[in-house]
Design an enzyme around this catalytic site. Structure first.
Site, PDB file in Angstrom:
ATOM      1  N   ARG A  14       0.834  -1.192   0.000  1.00  0.00           N
ATOM      2  CA  ARG A  14       0.000   0.000   0.000  1.00  0.00           C
ATOM      3  C   ARG A  14       0.869   1.242   0.000  1.00  0.00           C
ATOM      4  NH1 ARG A  14      -1.671   1.125   4.984  1.00  0.00           N
ATOM      5  NH2 ARG A  14      -1.723  -1.102   5.348  1.00  0.00           N
ATOM      6  N   SER A 102      -8.543  -0.103  -0.174  1.00  0.00           N
ATOM      7  CA  SER A 102      -9.405  -0.452   0.952  1.00  0.00           C
ATOM      8  C   SER A 102     -10.093   0.797   1.507  1.00  0.00           C
ATOM      9  CB  SER A 102      -8.600  -1.191   2.022  1.00  0.00           C
ATOM     10  OG  SER A 102      -9.444  -1.719   3.015  1.00  0.00           O
ATOM     11  N   HIS A 103      -9.876   1.109   2.795  1.00  0.00           N
ATOM     12  CA  HIS A 103     -10.543   2.261   3.410  1.00  0.00           C
ATOM     13  C   HIS A 103      -9.604   3.456   3.569  1.00  0.00           C
ATOM     14  CE1 HIS A 103      -8.674  -0.068   6.625  1.00  0.00           C
ATOM     15  NE2 HIS A 103      -8.505   1.088   7.249  1.00  0.00           N
ATOM     16  N   LYS A 112      -3.983  -6.517  -2.393  1.00  0.00           N
ATOM     17  CA  LYS A 112      -4.236  -7.639  -1.487  1.00  0.00           C
ATOM     18  C   LYS A 112      -4.062  -8.907  -2.314  1.00  0.00           C
ATOM     19  CE  LYS A 112      -7.445  -5.159   1.560  1.00  0.00           C
ATOM     20  NZ  LYS A 112      -8.830  -5.076   2.066  1.00  0.00           N
ATOM     21  N   ASP A 237     -17.295  -0.967   3.522  1.00  0.00           N
ATOM     22  CA  ASP A 237     -16.098  -0.158   3.340  1.00  0.00           C
ATOM     23  C   ASP A 237     -15.758  -0.050   1.850  1.00  0.00           C
ATOM     24  OD1 ASP A 237     -15.033  -2.719   2.916  1.00  0.00           O
ATOM     25  OD2 ASP A 237     -13.139  -2.237   3.895  1.00  0.00           O
ATOM     26  N   ASP A 239     -13.735  -1.283  -0.317  1.00  0.00           N
ATOM     27  CA  ASP A 239     -13.574  -2.418  -1.239  1.00  0.00           C
ATOM     28  C   ASP A 239     -14.489  -3.596  -0.900  1.00  0.00           C
ATOM     29  OD1 ASP A 239     -12.104  -3.154   1.059  1.00  0.00           O
ATOM     30  OD2 ASP A 239     -10.684  -4.346  -0.095  1.00  0.00           O
ATOM     31  N   ASP A 241     -15.012  -5.590   1.888  1.00  0.00           N
ATOM     32  CA  ASP A 241     -14.746  -6.787   2.701  1.00  0.00           C
ATOM     33  C   ASP A 241     -15.107  -6.610   4.169  1.00  0.00           C
ATOM     34  OD1 ASP A 241     -12.634  -5.150   3.453  1.00  0.00           O
ATOM     35  OD2 ASP A 241     -11.056  -6.435   2.612  1.00  0.00           O
ATOM     36  N   ARG A 242     -15.717  -5.436   4.535  1.00  0.00           N
ATOM     37  CA  ARG A 242     -16.117  -5.223   5.928  1.00  0.00           C
ATOM     38  C   ARG A 242     -17.541  -4.690   5.991  1.00  0.00           C
ATOM     39  NH1 ARG A 242     -12.794  -1.507   9.029  1.00  0.00           N
ATOM     40  NH2 ARG A 242     -12.469  -0.298   7.141  1.00  0.00           N
ATOM     41  N   THR A 301      -4.824 -10.105  15.873  1.00  0.00           N
ATOM     42  CA  THR A 301      -5.542  -9.198  14.986  1.00  0.00           C
ATOM     43  C   THR A 301      -4.885  -9.162  13.606  1.00  0.00           C
ATOM     44  OG1 THR A 301      -6.433  -7.803  16.728  1.00  0.00           O
ATOM     45  CG2 THR A 301      -6.059  -6.745  14.615  1.00  0.00           C
ATOM     46  N   GLU A 320     -13.389 -10.413  13.236  1.00  0.00           N
ATOM     47  CA  GLU A 320     -12.525  -9.521  14.009  1.00  0.00           C
ATOM     48  C   GLU A 320     -13.166  -8.156  14.155  1.00  0.00           C
ATOM     49  OE1 GLU A 320      -8.659  -8.680  12.510  1.00  0.00           O
ATOM     50  OE2 GLU A 320      -9.305  -8.461  10.442  1.00  0.00           O
ATOM     51  N   MET A 321     -12.691  -7.426  15.134  1.00  0.00           N
ATOM     52  CA  MET A 321     -13.313  -6.177  15.545  1.00  0.00           C
ATOM     53  C   MET A 321     -13.360  -5.141  14.428  1.00  0.00           C
ATOM     54  SD  MET A 321     -14.787  -5.022  18.221  1.00  0.00           S
ATOM     55  CE  MET A 321     -15.591  -3.447  18.420  1.00  0.00           C
ATOM     56  N   SER A 322     -12.441  -5.229  13.484  1.00  0.00           N
ATOM     57  CA  SER A 322     -12.399  -4.252  12.391  1.00  0.00           C
ATOM     58  C   SER A 322     -13.566  -4.415  11.420  1.00  0.00           C
ATOM     59  CB  SER A 322     -11.087  -4.395  11.622  1.00  0.00           C
ATOM     60  OG  SER A 322     -11.030  -5.673  11.007  1.00  0.00           O
ATOM     61  N   HIS A 324     -14.017  -7.480   9.515  1.00  0.00           N
ATOM     62  CA  HIS A 324     -13.805  -8.614   8.616  1.00  0.00           C
ATOM     63  C   HIS A 324     -14.519  -9.836   9.215  1.00  0.00           C
ATOM     64  CE1 HIS A 324     -10.728  -6.808   5.980  1.00  0.00           C
ATOM     65  NE2 HIS A 324     -10.339  -6.160   7.057  1.00  0.00           N
TER      66      HIS A 324
END
Length: 459
Positions: A14, A102-103, A112, A237, A239, A241-242, A301, A320-322, A324
Site C-alpha cells: 500500500r 481499501s478504506h 491484497k 467499506d 472495497d 470486505d467489511r 488481529t 474480528e473487531m475491524s 472482517h
C-alpha cells in the site's frame, strides 16, 4: 529496480499513488508475483480492482508484470475485493490480486494478494521486495490476459443459497466505494426494499470516508434509519470486505456483537466447533460462544492472520473487531466478505418482526473505541514487548500475550498491542459497568506509566 520499501506492509502492499506506489513499481511487483506463481505451479492469476481513480493504470501495470513472466491473467475488472477472492475459487486458481486502497484516503492504492489458496502476508510480502531487488528475468513467451465475468456467478451463488423469511426494509450506505451497484443488485434480488446512500462509485469519496468502523462515517446512515421507515442500516467499506450495522434507534452494532449473532446461528448446524475472534473483541463473546455450544478461540488481529487461523482450525466462522467476517461453513468458502455477511445477517433478522430488538438484545459492555499511542517507526513494537516482559497483574484472571498484552479481570479487560500497519500502540479497554471501566483504565494506565512515565495516555 529500487522500490520504496515503505509500501510493503504486514497484510498488503500500500502506498501513495505516483509517489511511493508508482506504475513502474506495480509492474515490478506483478513480475515478482508471476515468478512466485511459477514456483507454486500456478499458471493463472485473477486480477480485479476497486473504484479508485488510479485503479485502471495500476491494474494494467500489474497484469503486464504478471504476463511478462509467462503467467496468464483472468481479469475480472472493477469489483469488490471479495468478488476477487470468489474468482480464485470459481476458476480453481486459488490465486489472485485485488488492486485496492481499501478504506484509505483517495490518494492511496495497494494490493491484497492470494497465492495457491494462501493469503500473502508478513514474510511472504517481504519476500516479494527481496525478489524485486535481486532482479527478475522475463519469460520468452508472454502470458495472456482474458476478461471474465465473475459478478454474475457471485450473485447467483449468494441468491441461490441465502433466503430471507420475509421482505425487509434496509438502508445501504456504500460510501461511494466499489460495492454500490453490486450491493443494490444483490439486496434487491434477495427481496429487500432498499434506501440507497452513496451507491455511485466515485474515487474522490465526496460524501464521507468509506470506513464503517468509524462512527462519524455512519452519521448519515444513522439519521436515515432513525427518520424513515427502514428497519436497519448496512454500511460497507471502500472495497467491500467489511460490514457495519446500525439499528432503528441509531445504535451501532459493532463487529464483536455481530459475531455473536452469526456464531449462534452457525453453531446450530456445527455444534462443538471453534469460533474465532481477535484480541480486540469483547470478553462477552466467551460465555456467549460456550452457551451456544461452541469453543471460543482467540486470535491475533489482522485479516491475514485470522484467515491462517481459520485454515489451521477449520472453524466454520471467524470475525474480528475491524469488521472482517469469515464464513467457512458448508455454505461459503472462508474468505472475508462484507456483502455476503450483510446477506447472512438479513437472513437471520428476517425471521423476526423486530430486527433491531434482536440486535440490541445481544450482550454488551462499556468500552472505549480503539485508542492509539503514537510512537516513532518501530518503537511501538519494542514498547509492547517491554510491556509483555515487565507488567504484572496479580489481581487478573488471565493475561493473554499472543498479540501484545490483554489483561482479563472478572469485570473487564485491557489490551495494548502493536499495530502492524502504523507506528502506534493500540489500546482497547472494557468494563461491565462505567465504574469497572474507570477502575481498569486507572489500573492499566498506572501499570503502563510505571514502565515508561513519559507515555501520554489517550484516556
Amino acid at each position: 529496480m529500487q522500490i520504496d520499501s515503505s509500501i510493503f506492509k504486514a497484510y498488503d502492499i500500500r502506498g501513495v499513488v505516483d509517489k511511493t506506489l508508482t506504475v513502474e513499481a506495480t509492474r515490478a511487483i506483478g513480475q515478482a508475483l508471476g515468478a512466485l506463481a511459477k514456483q507454486n505451479n500456478v499458471d493463472t492469476l485473477c486480477v480485479g480492482r476497486d473504484g479508485r481513480l488510479s485503479g485502471p493504470k495500476l491494474s494494467q501495470a500489474l497484469m503486464d508484470g504478471i504476463t511478462d513472466m509467462g503467467i496468464n491473467v483472468k481479469s475480472i475488472g472493477m469489483t469488490p475485493t471479495p468478488v476477487l477472492y470468489f474468482a480464485t475459487f470459481l476458476t480453481g486458481t486459488g490465486s489472485g490480486i485485488a488492486v485496492t486502497g481499501s478504506h484509505n484516503p483517495p490518494e492511496y492504492n495497494g494490493l491484497k494478494m492470494m497465492m495457491a489458496k494462501d493469503t500473502l502476508y508478513g514474510e511472504g510480502i517481504q519476500a516479494l521486495r527481496t525478489q524485486i531487488g535481486k532482479g527478475l528475468e522475463a519469460s520468452p513467451v508472454k502470458g495472456k490476459i482474458e476478461e471474465i465475468d465473475v459478478i454474475t456467478p457471485y450473485l447467483d451463488k449468494i441468491t441461490s443459497d441465502v433466503k430471507l423469511a420475509r421482505r425487509i426494509k434496509v438502508a445501504i450506505d456504500c460510501g461511494n466505494g466499489v460495492t454500490g451497484p453490486i450491493a443494490m443488485e444483490l439486496f434487491k434480488r434477495l427481496g429487500c426494499d432498499i434506501t440507497p446512500l452513496f451507491t455511485e462509485i466515485d474515487g474522490h469519496f465526496p460524501n464521507h470516508h468509506p470506513d464503517p468502523s468509524k462512527p462519524a462515517n455512519l452519521a448519515t446512515l444513522i439519521e436515515t434509519v432513525k427518520s424513515t421507515d427502514v428497519e436497519l442500516g448496512l454500511a460497507f467499506d471502500g472495497d467491500g470486505d467489511r460490514l457495519g450495522v446500525v439499528t432503528k434507534s441509531g445504535q451501532i452494532i459493532y463487529p464483536d456483537r455481530q459475531i455473536m449473532l452469526f456464531a449462534a446461528d452457525i453453531l446450530q448446524h456445527n455444534p462443538g466447533a471453534p469460533i474465532i475472534y481477535d484480541v480486540k473483541c469483547t470478553r462477552r463473546l466467551v460465555p456467549w460462544i460456550k452457551e451456544h455450544g461452541g469453543v471460543p478461540t482467540i486470535c491475533r488481529t489482522g485479516h491475514s492472520l485470522v484467515k491462517a487461523k481459520l485454515k489451521e482450525t477449520q472453524a466454520p466462522f471467524a470475525g474480528e473487531m475491524s469488521g472482517h467476517l469469515f464464513f467457512n461453513d458448508q455454505r461459503w468458502p472462508g474468505f472475508d466478505d462484507g456483502l455476503y455477511a450483510g446477506a447472512r445477517i438479513l437472513e437471520i433478522l428476517s425471521r423476526t418482526d423486530n430486527p433491531s430488538a434482536v440486535l440490541e438484545a445481544l450482550p454488551t459492555a462499556v468500552n472505549t473505541p480503539e485508542l492509539h499511542i503514537e510512537m516513532a517507526e518501530g518503537e511501538n513494537k519494542r514498547f509492547v514487548e517491554k510491556l509483555q516482559k515487565e507488567l504484572r497483574f496479580d489481581d487478573a484472571t488471565d493475561v493473554i500475550t499472543i498479540d501484545g498484552i490483554r489483561v482479563e479481570w472478572e469485570d473487564g479487560f485491557a489490551l495494548a498491542r502493536s499495530s502492524n500497519t502504523t507506528p502506534v500502540v493500540v489500546l482497547r479497554l472494557e468494563g461491565d459497568t462505567e465504574e469497572a471501566l474507570e477502575r481498569i483504565k486507572k489500573r492499566f494506565g498506572d501499570a503502563i506509566k510505571a514502565v515508561d512515565p513519559s507515555v501520554v495516555l489517550p484516556f
